[in-house]
Design a protein around this motif. Structure first.
Motif, mmCIF file in Angstrom:
data_model
loop_
_atom_site.group_PDB
_atom_site.id
_atom_site.type_symbol
_atom_site.label_atom_id
_atom_site.label_comp_id
_atom_site.label_asym_id
_atom_site.label_seq_id
_atom_site.Cartn_x
_atom_site.Cartn_y
_atom_site.Cartn_z
ATOM 1 N N GLU A 184 22.431 38.133 -46.579
ATOM 2 C CA GLU A 184 23.233 39.002 -45.964
ATOM 3 C C GLU A 184 24.397 38.364 -45.053
ATOM 4 N N ASN A 185 23.853 37.309 -44.197
ATOM 5 C CA ASN A 185 24.997 36.748 -43.346
ATOM 6 C C ASN A 185 25.705 35.810 -44.127
ATOM 7 N N LEU A 186 25.345 35.306 -45.222
ATOM 8 C CA LEU A 186 26.305 34.317 -45.935
ATOM 9 C C LEU A 186 27.081 35.231 -46.824
ATOM 10 N N VAL A 187 26.840 36.302 -47.595
ATOM 11 C CA VAL A 187 27.446 37.227 -48.455
ATOM 12 C C VAL A 187 28.811 37.766 -47.461
ATOM 13 N N ARG A 188 28.281 38.262 -46.199
ATOM 14 C CA ARG A 188 29.357 38.768 -45.152
ATOM 15 C C ARG A 188 30.467 37.666 -44.840
ATOM 16 N N SER A 189 29.988 36.358 -44.803
ATOM 17 C CA SER A 189 31.016 35.333 -44.521
ATOM 18 C C SER A 189 31.512 34.793 -45.618
ATOM 19 N N GLY A 190 31.476 35.637 -46.912
ATOM 20 C CA GLY A 190 32.330 35.117 -48.038
ATOM 21 C C GLY A 190 31.740 34.184 -48.830
ATOM 22 N N THR A 191 30.546 33.660 -48.905
ATOM 23 C CA THR A 191 29.758 32.721 -49.394
ATOM 24 C C THR A 191 29.129 33.299 -50.823
ATOM 25 N N ARG A 192 29.287 32.750 -52.082
ATOM 26 C CA ARG A 192 28.441 33.487 -53.105
ATOM 27 C C ARG A 192 27.320 32.683 -52.937
ATOM 28 N N VAL A 193 26.223 33.636 -53.109
ATOM 29 C CA VAL A 193 24.873 33.517 -52.960
ATOM 30 C C VAL A 193 24.075 33.729 -54.214
ATOM 31 N N VAL A 194 23.079 32.758 -54.711
ATOM 32 C CA VAL A 194 22.194 32.932 -55.647
ATOM 33 C C VAL A 194 20.480 32.947 -54.687
ATOM 34 N N CYS A 195 20.056 34.093 -54.750
ATOM 35 C CA CYS A 195 18.712 34.449 -54.415
ATOM 36 C C CYS A 195 17.731 33.941 -55.165
ATOM 37 N N VAL A 196 16.806 32.995 -54.964
ATOM 38 C CA VAL A 196 15.796 32.661 -55.722
ATOM 39 C C VAL A 196 14.344 33.216 -55.294
ATOM 40 N N ASP A 197 13.532 33.957 -55.991
ATOM 41 C CA ASP A 197 12.375 34.471 -55.340
ATOM 42 C C ASP A 197 11.493 35.110 -56.534
ATOM 43 N N ASN A 198 10.304 34.894 -56.188
ATOM 44 C CA ASN A 198 9.252 35.306 -57.247
ATOM 45 C C ASN A 198 8.549 36.561 -56.602
ATOM 46 N N PHE A 199 9.107 37.051 -55.572
ATOM 47 C CA PHE A 199 8.194 38.239 -55.244
ATOM 48 C C PHE A 199 6.708 38.110 -54.670
ATOM 49 N N ALA A 200 6.229 36.794 -54.497
ATOM 50 C CA ALA A 200 5.004 36.662 -54.154
ATOM 51 C C ALA A 200 4.690 37.355 -52.668
ATOM 52 N N THR A 201 5.619 37.424 -51.840
ATOM 53 C CA THR A 201 5.582 38.037 -50.527
ATOM 54 C C THR A 201 6.688 38.954 -50.176
ATOM 55 N N GLY A 202 7.885 38.702 -51.075
ATOM 56 C CA GLY A 202 9.023 39.348 -50.667
ATOM 57 C C GLY A 202 9.074 40.758 -51.378
ATOM 58 N N ALA A 203 10.224 41.456 -51.082
ATOM 59 C CA ALA A 203 10.514 42.986 -51.802
ATOM 60 C C ALA A 203 11.768 43.008 -52.110
ATOM 61 N N ARG A 204 11.981 43.638 -53.259
ATOM 62 C CA ARG A 204 13.203 44.223 -53.660
ATOM 63 C C ARG A 204 14.189 44.796 -52.948
ATOM 64 N N GLU A 205 13.431 45.809 -52.191
ATOM 65 C CA GLU A 205 14.173 46.606 -51.139
ATOM 66 C C GLU A 205 14.657 45.782 -50.274
ATOM 67 N N ASN A 206 14.536 44.618 -49.829
ATOM 68 C CA ASN A 206 15.116 43.768 -48.922
ATOM 69 C C ASN A 206 16.437 43.388 -49.404
ATOM 70 N N ILE A 207 16.808 43.373 -50.567
ATOM 71 C CA ILE A 207 18.087 42.752 -51.013
ATOM 72 C C ILE A 207 18.627 43.885 -51.687
#
Ligand code: NAD
Length: 317
Positions: free
Chosen positions: A23-46
């Motif tokens: 979120e911080n990077l996108v807001r500051s104008g950086t292109r972001v690739v988020c890599v995740d396998n959702f082992a402990t993360g959640a789609r709703e976070n992003i």
């Protein structure tokens, strides 16, 4: 100072800390690739970032080789189970992510000529015999205890990162992150603050592990992210402690949460976890001097924002 990054890869970007980094990077104008396998993360976070043109999600396990079209100039490597409940449930996966996953991401960064930033942890200090913990302290870790799957994976990841620097002159940095809290922690992940907050909101007694005299120093997530990104933008290798040196006994944290939620529930003592550190407090002189960084969000304010976030979800449930 590195030039401003235009393309960042964030592993573990759908997790608690990683989603705030994205979120911080996108807001500051950086292109972001988020890599995740959702082992402990959640789609709703992003979920709020998915419509952004400058944000892309790649569902991928970092222990597998990664190829991506286009350039990347910084890799922020956060992929790893982080709460004791998660890594005790996923012991081998945690070791593989910290070891093989870190190697894959170091290789990826090398192929792209990108700076590599490892999200390490204060757990490398184990149950510390020095207080507060400075980066020069080597730690007191039980290598065969149940928590070792996390602590030793991170210690190995640090060793590997330094080996890439020494042998290949790789552009790397190591952040030793201390306990961080804030919105998007999971209610049931077993970590202290979400546990206290959800118990208080439900009018249940707050469960304190052990005597409650053990200390913690907790850092609000936007401060941790600012420190991590300050390190990414610097030329420092570290390791560097990122945390809040305001140290409190656990029972005081429980009291703060009870006061801020207006909870009438009491506290209940339960058995302490094995190898649980008794004292934890970062010395952040290095980050202050070299990165000009220090935490800014006071405990009461950070807890209030966290409680508001959990309360909104509680109300919606
Ligand atoms: P989290 O569990 O919320 O996030 C970790 C993310 O990594 C999740 O989205 C998970 O799905 C992903 N992941 C795990 N294994 C993966 C794999 N093999 N491939 C791809 N993705 C994978 O945890 P967090 O609290 O956000 O922690 C993030 C990082 O910061 C971790 O590396 C952790 O060790 C470090 N850290 C966190 C804290 C803290 O207090 N939160 C303290 C010290 C260090």
């Amino acid at each position: 100072m590195h030039t401003v990054f235009t393309h960042a890869l964030v592993t573990g970007g759908a997790g608690f800390v990683g989603s705030h980094v994205c979120e911080n990077l996108v807001r500051s104008g950086t292109r972001v690739v988020c890599v995740d396998n959702f082992a402990t993360g959640a789609r709703e976070n992003i979920a709020h970032l998915l419509p952004e043109q400058s944000f892309e999600l790649v569902e991928h396990d970092v222990t597998e080789p990664l190829e991506l079209p286009g350039g990347v100039d910084v890799v922020l490597h956060l992929a790893s189970a982080a709460s004791p409940k998660d890594y005790l449930r996923l012991p081998i996966e945690t070791l593989r992510t910290g070891s093989l996953g870190t190697e894959r991401m170091l290789e990826f960064a090398g192929r792209h000529g990108a700076r590599f930033v490892l999200a390490s942890t204060s757990e490398v200090y184990g149950d510390p015999l020095e207080h507060p913990q400075r980066e020069g302290y080597w730690g007191n870790v039980n290598p065969v205890g149940p928590r070792s799957v996390y602590d030793e994976a991170k210690r190995y990841a640090e060793a590997l990162t330094m080996a890439y620097r020494r042998e290949r002159d790789a552009d790397v940095a190591i952040a030793r992150i201390f306990n961080t809290y804030g919105p998007r922690m999971r209610a049931g992940d077993g970590r202290m603050i979400p546990t206290f907050v959800t118990q208080a909101l439900a009018g249940e007694p707050l469960t304190i592990q052990g005597s409650g005299e053990q200390t913690r120093s907790v850092c609000y997530v936007t401060d941790t992210v600012a420190g991590l990104l300050a390190l990414a933008h610097s030329e420092l290798t570290g390791p560097v402690n990122i945390g809040n040196p305001h140290e409190l006994p656990v029972w005081r944290l429980a009291d703060e949460v009870r006061a801020l939620t207006g909870a009438r529930s009491g506290v209940r003592r339960v058995d302490g976890a094995e190898d649980d550190p008794r004292r934890r407090c970062p010395d952040i002189s290095l980050a202050r001097e070299e990165l000009g960084w220090r935490p800014e969000v006071a405990l009461g304010e950070g807890l209030r924002r966290t409680i508001d976030w959990f309360a909104a979800r509680h109300a919606a449930a």
